[in-house]
Structure formats: structure tokens, C-alpha cells
Design an enzyme around this catalytic site. Sequence first.
Site, PDB file in Angstrom:
ATOM      1  N   ARG A  82       0.842  -1.205   0.093  1.00 35.88           N
ATOM      2  CA  ARG A  82       0.104  -0.058  -0.093  1.00 35.88           C
ATOM      3  C   ARG A  82       0.834   1.215  -0.123  1.00 35.88           C
ATOM      4  NH1 ARG A  82      -4.507   0.400   4.407  1.00 35.88           N
ATOM      5  NH2 ARG A  82      -2.547   0.902   5.812  1.00 35.88           N
ATOM      6  N   LYS A 184      -2.438   6.665   1.518  1.00 32.00           N
ATOM      7  CA  LYS A 184      -2.389   7.003   2.764  1.00 32.00           C
ATOM      8  C   LYS A 184      -1.319   8.292   2.638  1.00 32.00           C
ATOM      9  CE  LYS A 184      -2.084   4.654   7.308  1.00 32.00           C
ATOM     10  NZ  LYS A 184      -3.304   5.128   7.895  1.00 32.00           N
ATOM     11  N   GLU A 220     -15.991   6.461   4.896  1.00 37.32           N
ATOM     12  CA  GLU A 220     -15.199   5.818   5.921  1.00 37.32           C
ATOM     13  C   GLU A 220     -15.234   6.952   6.784  1.00 37.32           C
ATOM     14  OE1 GLU A 220     -11.227   5.087   5.182  1.00 37.32           O
ATOM     15  OE2 GLU A 220     -11.051   6.420   3.580  1.00 37.32           O
TER      16      GLU A 220
END
Length: 341
Positions: A82, A184, A220
Site C-alpha cells: 500500500r 495513505k 469511511e
Amino acid sequence: MEKKNLDWANLGFGYMKADYRFVSNFKNGAWDEGVLTDDDKVVITECAGVLHYCQSCFEGLKAYTTEDGHVVTFRPDLNAKRMEDSCRRLEMPVFPAERFVEAVVETVKANLAWVPPYGSGATLYIRPYMFGSSAVIGVKPAEEYQFRILVTPVGPYFKGGAKPITIRVTDYDRAAPHGTGHIKAGLNYAMSLYPIMDAHRQGYAENMYLDSATRTKVEETGGANFIFITKDGKLVTPKSDSILPSITRRSLLHVAEHYLGMEVEEREVLLSEVSDFAEAGLCGTAAVISPIGKIVDHGKDICLPSGMENMGPVLTKLYDTLTGIQMGRIEAPEGWIKKIA
Ligand code: PLP
Ligand code: COI
């Protein structure tokens, strides 16, 4: 090895300076070998890319002491992967996945005294991060980067641990379609600071972000994905290109299906159907599974039937199975557990 003398059972989710951190620098197109250092200070130019144009990304994973006394980490290869995706989207150099995992292992090994003991309820949070360290003044990527890993012992992310929280539907957006919600990037969190502080000032633990294009679908929170349990016991989780692909959520889908025999659905979830669910929770490395008791949508209360006292029965089973795998009480799927010591 003697453990640090900490009140492990009462740790919050905060930073504590551990003994060692990993540092590697990217210069002239290559990463150096990297070292463990006891120096927690970062010295960079006043014009560093990270300081002006927020060229930074990070990861989060944990190390656990298992029932039989080993120290392990959970699916670090997925964090490495990720972070690669984050780096590519931010024009940053990739830190190779194998070296990422090795560096995580080395950093935890150097800080074993900081890994909370089994049964304490605490874990060692591992925070790999990268930033543009060389000077840029025009808007462009830096030429030099630093990759670091720090660790810090942590307790529950939300005060009260497994006690259900109240969240609100927010009018602020977290991520745009085709933006950076799926990686992220530090910038995603900078823009969430005002909404989260505003939520706290109004008495809510978190914000439920909706899709910014139609404002009808659940996305989210600022730091975790949603999972919902239907009245007939199915696990439903929002599918969206602008949410972070949570490793906890992906793991829970597997656990639900293959350990608990549940049906699972990853699909668009409308805000209007949330009142039909039996249980709701937040999931993530920091959050683990945090139950939601109430969602406030512009003055209208959506009360989950599982209530405000305890985590609902299905989330409890999911929580027990996932943490059982992480702490070595339940056999893990192949490749999920990386033994460190
Ligand atoms: N969503 C956001 C925005 C996050 O910051 C995090 C934390 O990493 C998550 C979801 C959960 O992801 P993971 O389970 O990989 O920790
Ligand atoms: C995590 O769960 O690891 C996170 O990064 C969430 C939050 C602390 C930002």
C-alpha cells in the site's frame, strides 16, 4: 530482555519515544542501506518538499506478543504494497517491499522492551513514513526523500476501548473522486483535522464521510473503514475508489467468510440503509474493531440495535477471531503472521 516499566494496561493511543528508529535516505536516485538510530530528531532544509507541498505518506501496523511469548506482526507485506501505491501517486520513490518488511522486523527487534506483554490489551504501533526532504520551491516533487519507521506502545484508539461510540454524518468531504482518498497521504489527514476537532467539540467521536459526488453513499471515517452487520448476519462493507483499502477490513472479510461461515458483501452502502443494520463498527489497525452505537445525521439519531453498552454479538465474534489470530490463539491463514522474535 527486560520490559520497560510502563502501566501497559492503561496506555492510551499516544506517542512515546522508544529507543530506536529506522532511517534510510534516498539520494541520487537510490536508497541507502538504512540504519537504526537512537536519534529521534529529523533535520531537513527549510525548503523541504514535505514542509510546503505536503509530500508525505505513511503506514500503520502493529506488533503483538502472542500467547506463547513470541513477538509477531500482521501482514506487513500489505502495508509495504500500500505504501508503494501511495508513493507512486505522490511522485515519491518506492521503498522496496522486501526491505520494508525487513526494516519493520529490525526496528521491532531493536525495541522489544517496548512491545507490550501478552494480555495487557496494549500493542506496539509501528509507523513507517516517508517525506520529501530536499528543497523545492516551484511545485514539483523533491529529489531526495527520507523513509523512517518509529514505534510506540499504544492502548485503545477510542477512549473506553470496546464501548460503543457515537459518530456524526459530516458535511465536510474527505476525498474527491479520482483524488487521493485511496492512498495513505499525510494531506488526507491534514484536511480532516478541522472536521475531527469540530466533531469532538460537538461531542462526537468521529465523522462519517459520505461520497463527495452525490453525498448519498457511506465512505469511511478519518482513520478507519466501516463494517456493518445485517439483521440476517451478513457482513457488509462499503466499496469505493476513494476510501483507504484497509488491511483490517480485507482481513475481516476473509475471517467472516472462512472462519465464521458468514456471507460477505463489498458494495456501495447508502446512508439511507444504515438504519436497517443490526450492528456497525469501525475497523483499522488503530481502531481494531470499534463498535458504533449511534450515528447522528443532521439532528436525526440512527440508533443501532446493538445499543450503547456493548459491542454486538457478531462484531464480538469477528473481533475475537481477528485478535485471536494476531495473538496466536487461533491458527492464521498462510502468510498472515510474520514472526519477529
Ligand atoms: N481508513 C483510513 C482513512 C485510515 O487512516 C486507516 C488506517 O490505517 C484505515 C482506514 C484502516 O486501515 P488498516 O486496516 O490498513 O489500518
Ligand atoms: C491506523 O489505523 O494505523 C491509522 O493510521 C489510523 C489513524 C491513527 C490515522
